[in-house]
Design a protein around this motif. Structure first.
Motif: not given
Length: 947
Positions: A248-274
């Motif tokens: 579709t040629s739609l443009q978006r801003y993308c924040l690409q973040h490496f999982k290894g640099k995320m806080p270690g205690n972040v769970k999948a439920t927190e990500m889905r809640s975010l």
């Protein structure tokens, strides 16, 4: 070393090349020697009489003249067998020049007879690079290797294109095969070994959060260099990249973040809640979150595309008024207040997180700024580039976490988080007004001591109380963002835009329109660009009377009252825009944009919307395709196919020249937008008017351009003649007298030219105008207050458009207009009188004229006429350029399906991102694939070999 004896006739070309490669003879001597031995082979004896004595002496002693002593390595004397093997066919001069151009810096080792006999066949350049060999290279091999380097450095990769060829975009275009191969190998190596910090994490240790896979989403990430971002901080500090949807040629801003640099205690439920909370954060002044993706290593947060500059980038260079600063502060407070209502805090504010429109960089209004980064601190990040905007409580907890470890954000209570964001707003307000932050180090923040600067005194007194409320040292007593919207400074300097009545009537008509039309407006909002939304923001702010960034039912009822509509109409509008929500529900900018989408959408956004409906690529949209697209966004499920058919029929009836086949092509699709249709009609009418005016002006100019050119050329010739005669006038002989008398005739010609410039004004009328001009000048001289009288006449001479008639040059009378304005004849009249006086011999004892006076008159006349001619030629060239530009305008973009459609259909997969890239099939082993320079060299080489 090569043994050069006194008999220089025994030196061969190979020996000479070895000495040159070692730096023991001069390059000039070598060329002189080769020029006298053009028909000899590489191992034949040379006539070295052209070598300089210093070069021969330095070769014998192993030292270079004028340099430090450098002994050459000893070499065994040449054997008879080696000399016998050196008998080879002679080379031509061209072959010798080619063989001597490639020289290696290290001295070569001459081959023996056995090595020469067993020399393997020549290898290609790629084979020599890949083969590891320890054999001793011959002189010819060294020459060939050096020659390849010269070709590579001068033709294949020239030095003047080095900066361009190293650019990622250029390498992708010129070397697609090499780029794809290198990208593929780097990815494979990264998967095996990893790079940097990411190498320490195995894919098996990185958890999956249950989001859709980014590889299947159809997006391609584009680097900031390819996009050309106006502010590099957007990519380098915030980490935002541009993502382009391949279909579709739609443009978006993308924040690409490496999982290894995320806080270690972040769970999948927190990500889905975010993710759920960010989708609820639909606000005009927040960079809106759209989608969440992930893969084995990264998470991808997709935001709306908003070309922008950061506050950090513009704060020191731009001078904003109080109204503009207050509006930015209001928008930031509105964003923070709305985020707190959905239980999201920022906690990581920097000046880079405030995004301003790109037009603000060129002095434009910073209206419609956005805040980025809500909810990310503590989930994706635990730190930012600096802490200048951080609250003291956040800095203290961050410093403690550096010693003890852990996620300091999770240990902060909700009230503390709101206080931290309030402190950050206060720092931003202070910095906007003072052009500098109140704190420069973490120690100053922890001390909680600051003071106003002199710049604060230049703004309203209420600004101080606002900043003091935000920067209160006690966190629980700080001014909250929602209360700051009602602060006296904000209310004093900010007013909602006018036009409430018109805006409400428009959205009321939209909400009462048929269901397909309303859903179609909602469908178009996906394709609106930042400039479109900024245009919609002004009518949106006219209804947002509180400045909170959203519209409430109470504000809608007030707008209805001002527009003279009943309160029930406001409830109908509110019900549609909130999806039937309660009275407390608010209307966001994205929902409000439905009502104005058809008015502002244009360009590529319009084409992208059409192609997203045209699933089969037939360049026509039928009822089924439109129904499928609109039914997906119909939450109530009330849409029917018959309604779509009726809607298409009504559109075809409204569109000019449409076929009633219930199929909408792109031309008919463009006719569905009344505002755009009217705009295109106005533009077409303007183009037709300009074309007619251009033809008229050109038609008036062309008949007189040649006459003016002839007039100017003739005047230049007369000036040149008079100048030559004036020089002869100074001769104290009869020749000087004759030259002075001859100037009288030339003066008459000049006067005739000045009285009769070419143009459309008849000669009699022009003469009357010149006489009237002369009388006007005489009256001015007689008046003591000439300037005051001239001002009154100037006012009467002006037209209704305020342009002075005498300052307007017509296309067919510009030279005559210039003659009237500059008064050609009156300007040179004194010189005519001086010449007549100089030629008058009445009462003189001799018949000689006043040669000096005649010379002065001629020089003055040449100067004045030269200026007239110069101005006339400049005006002629200017109008000639206008005429050429109007006769041949730029080609306009074609309309309909045959023209430029700004289409995004069929975008190729970005090279190097897909293993099945059709552009790079079988390209890994072909070095010339996609390289125009190599193809050019190959073609030229093939031609020479063919001949």
């Amino acid at each position: 070393m090569v043994d050069f004896t006194e008999n220089v006739q025994t030196v061969t070309i190979a020996d000479l090349g070895a000495a040159l490669a070692g730096g023991h003879v001069g390059l000039t001597d070598v060329f002189d020697t080769l020029s006298t031995n053009r028909t000899l082979g590489p191992f034949d004896s040379l006539n070295t009489t052209s070598l300089k004595t210093t070069s021969l002496e330095s070769t014998r002693t192993g030292r270079l003249p004028g340099r430090a002593a450098t002994q050459l390595s000893d070499k065994p004397p040449r054997s008879a067998a080696a000399k016998a093997s050196d008998m080879r066919p002679a080379l031509s001069t061209a072959e010798w020049v080619a063989s001597t151009m490639r020289l290696e810096s290290a001295p070569p080792t001459l081959p023996t007879a056995g090595a020469e006999a067993k020399r393997p066949p020549p290898l290609s350049r790629r084979d020599r690079k890949r083969q590891e060999t320890t054999e001793v290279l011959s002189v010819s091999a060294i020459f060939d290797e050096a020659a390849e380097k010269v070709v590579h450095r001068t033709i294949e990769n020239p030095w003047f294109l080095e900066s361009c060829m190293t650019h990622p975009t250029c390498r992708r275009v010129c070397f697609p095969a090499e780029h794809a191969t290198r990208h593929k190998r780097a990815r494979q190596d990264g998967e095996q070994a990893g790079e940097g910090d990411e190498a320490a994490h195995d894919d098996s240790t990185l958890q999956r959060f249950g989001f859709p896979d980014f590889g299947q989403a159809g997006y391609s990430l584009i680097t900031s260099e390819e996009v050309g971002c106006a502010d590099p901080l957007v990519g380098h500090v915030l980490g935002l990249q541009v993502a382009l949807h391949r279909k579709t040629s739609l443009q978006r801003y993308c924040l690409q973040h490496f999982k290894g640099k995320m806080p270690g205690n972040v769970k999948a439920t927190e990500m889905r809640s975010l993710s759920r909370s960010l989708k609820r954060l639909d606000h005009a002044n927040v960079l809106n979150f759209l989608e969440f993706f992930e893969d084995a290593e990264y998470v991808y947060l997709m935001y709306e595309y908003f070309p922008c500059c950061t506050l950090q980038h513009l704060m020191q260079t731009q001078q904003w008024s109080q109204v503009e600063m207050v509006n930015m502060i209001r928008e930031i407070c509105a964003a923070v207040s709305y985020a707190s209502n959905v239980n999201l805090a920022h906690l990581g504010f920097t000046f880079c997180h405030i995004l301003l429109p790109q037009s603000a960089a060129s002095g434009g209004d910073p209206l419609f700024c956005k805040v980025f980064g809500f909810g990310l601190m503590g989930v994706l990040y635990l730190d930012t580039i600096d802490h200048l905007c951080w609250a003291p409580e956040a800095v203290e907890r961050w410093q403690q976490s550096q010693e003890t470890g852990g996620n300091f954000v999770q240990k902060m209570e909700g009230s503390v988080r709101q206080g931290c964001d309030s402190w950050s707003i206060g720092v931003i307000c202070y910095s906007l007004v003072a052009k500098q932050p109140p704190f420069t180090t973490e120690q100053m923040i922890l001390l909680r001591k600051w003071q106003f600067t002199l710049s604060i005194e230049l703004v309203d007194v209420q600004a101080k109380s606002l900043i003091e409320g935000f920067l209160n040292v006690q966190g629980d007593k700080r001014l909250r963002a929602d209360r700051a919207l009602h602060h006296e400074w904000v209310h004093r300097r900010w007013r909602p835009p006018a036009g409430v009545e018109e805006v409400f009537c428009k959205i009321e008509d939209f909400c009462n329109a048929p269901l397909p039309k309303r859903l179609f407006g909602r469908f178009l909002t996906r394709f609106l660009e930042a400039e479109h939304l900024r245009g919609i923001a002004k009518p949106f702010y006219s209804l947002d009377m509180q400045g909170a960034g959203f519209i409430t039912l109470r504000e809608m009822e007030r707008a209805a009252k001002q527009a003279g509509r009943p309160a029930s109409s406001a409830q109908v509008v509110h019900s549609w825009m909130t999806g039937g929500g309660p009275a407390s529900a608010t209307i966001s900018l994205s929902r409000f944009a439905e009502t104005h989408a058809e008015d502002v959408i244009d360009g590529r956004a319009l084409r992208h919307a059409f192609e997203s409906l045209d699933d089969d690529g037939s360049e026509e949209v039928n009822a089924e395709e439109l129904f499928d697209a609109l039914a997906a966004i119909d939450t109530a499920g009330e849409l029917t196919l018959q309604q779509i058919v009726d809607y298409i029929a009504s559109c075809e009836g409204a569109a000019e020249g449409a076929n009633e086949d219930h199929q909408i092509d792109y031309a008919e699709f463009c006719e569905l937008f009344p505002v755009r249709v009217q705009k295109m009609k106005d533009l077409t009418g303007r183009i037709a008017t300009e074309r007619s005016l251009a033809d008229d002006q050109t038609g008036r100019f062309r008949p007189y351009s040649a006459k003016v050119e002839h007039w100017v050329t003739k005047a230049e010739g007369l000036v040149k003649t008079i100048s030559e005669l004036s020089l002869k006038c100074l001769e104290r002989t009869e020749t000087g007298n004759e030259a002075a008398r001859a100037m009288k005739k030339e003066f008459g010609r000049i006067e005739d030219l000045l009285r009769n410039p070419p143009g459309c004004i008849p000669a009699e009328e022009l003469e009357q105008m010149i006489a009237a001009k002369r009388k006007e000048l005489l009256k001015q001289k007689e008046k003591e207050k000439g300037q005051a009288g001239m001002k009154d006449k100037d006012k009467k001479a002006k037209k209704d458009n305020g342009v002075d008639n005498r300052d307007v040059y017509g296309f067919d009378s510009f030279l005559q207009d210039q003659a009237l304005q500059d008064n050609f004849v009156s300007v040179v009249a004194p010189d005519f009188r001086n010449l007549r006086t100089a030629l008058n011999t009445t009462g003189k004892l001799t018949n000689n004229v006043d040669q000096v006076k005649a010379h002065d008159a001629a020089e003055n006349l040449c100067t004045k006429v030269g200026l007239v001619v110069k101005k006339a030629r400049g005006q002629l060239q200017e109008y000639m350029a206008f005429s050429e530009a109007m006769e041949e305008p730029e080609a306009s973009l074609l309309q309909g399906t045959g023209g430029v459609q700004l289409s995004g259909r069929g975008l190729r997969v970005r090279q190097g991102e897909d293993d099945d890239d059709p552009l790079n099939q079988d390209a890994e082993g072909d070095e010339t694939a996609g390289n125009p320079m190599l193809r050019f060299v190959s073609d030229v080489t093939a031609r020479f070999i063919g001949h």
